[in-house]
Scaffold this active site. Sequence first.
Site, PDB file in Angstrom:
ATOM      1  N   ASP A  83      -3.732   3.240  -0.894  1.00 50.68           N
ATOM      2  CA  ASP A  83      -4.374   1.956  -0.599  1.00 50.68           C
ATOM      3  C   ASP A  83      -5.531   1.713  -1.584  1.00 50.68           C
ATOM      4  O   ASP A  83      -6.007   2.652  -2.242  1.00 50.68           O
ATOM      5  CB  ASP A  83      -4.886   2.034   0.849  1.00 50.68           C
ATOM      6  CG  ASP A  83      -5.646   0.805   1.273  1.00 50.68           C
ATOM      7  OD1 ASP A  83      -5.283  -0.306   0.843  1.00 50.68           O
ATOM      8  OD2 ASP A  83      -6.618   0.965   2.037  1.00 50.68           O
ATOM      9  N   ASP A 133      -8.662  -0.890  -0.963  1.00 53.48           N
ATOM     10  CA  ASP A 133      -9.964  -1.069  -0.313  1.00 53.48           C
ATOM     11  C   ASP A 133     -10.298   0.094   0.608  1.00 53.48           C
ATOM     12  O   ASP A 133      -9.508   0.469   1.462  1.00 53.48           O
ATOM     13  CB  ASP A 133      -9.986  -2.378   0.489  1.00 53.48           C
ATOM     14  CG  ASP A 133      -9.870  -3.582  -0.434  1.00 53.48           C
ATOM     15  OD1 ASP A 133     -10.611  -3.622  -1.425  1.00 53.48           O
ATOM     16  OD2 ASP A 133      -9.019  -4.444  -0.174  1.00 53.48           O
TER      17      ASP A 133
END
Length: 174
Positions: free
Chosen positions: A6, A8
């Site tokens: 991922d 963020d």
Amino acid sequence: MIIFVDMDEVIADSYGHFIRLYNQEFNASLQMKNIHFGEAWQNVPEEHQSRVKEYHWEPGFFSDLDPLPGSQEVLEEIATIHDVYIATAATQFPNSLREKSDWLDHYFPFIHWRNRILCGDKSILKGDVLIDDRSYNLESFEGRSIMFASPHNNGSNSYEKVSSWYQLKDLFLK
Ligand SMILES: [Mg+2]
């Protein structure tokens, strides 16, 4: 192995940027080291919360993030051994598509565009490992789900959890 990572709160310090923008706008002195729980907006006075929730809709938000410590060098090493894909929810914030792609070019140039999945719903991902900070992404993944610690997931112990890229280095490079 196929490893999905991922952006963020895993390689990009969006939480820190919320705090930085908040401090600039409200002349405050909130510091990450004093924040232990909740979303960034939940750590500001109630009268400022709706404003802080708007920050990631603003042009430039996703361009201005710092990489999280160790993420660049450790991920580059892991990517020499495993098939690493960046998997990030981007269609919710349309500005973020271009900004995230440019940000990866700048900070993670070793992640080829073929290995970037800018998507809406991560439940479509099929692979061996997903490293993410959100339980709603980890829960539908059929492989090994690894939660990257962030104040907002403090107290969540349903997944294997890491709090730094140095821990991930130990997991995938030893
Ligand atoms: Mg995230």
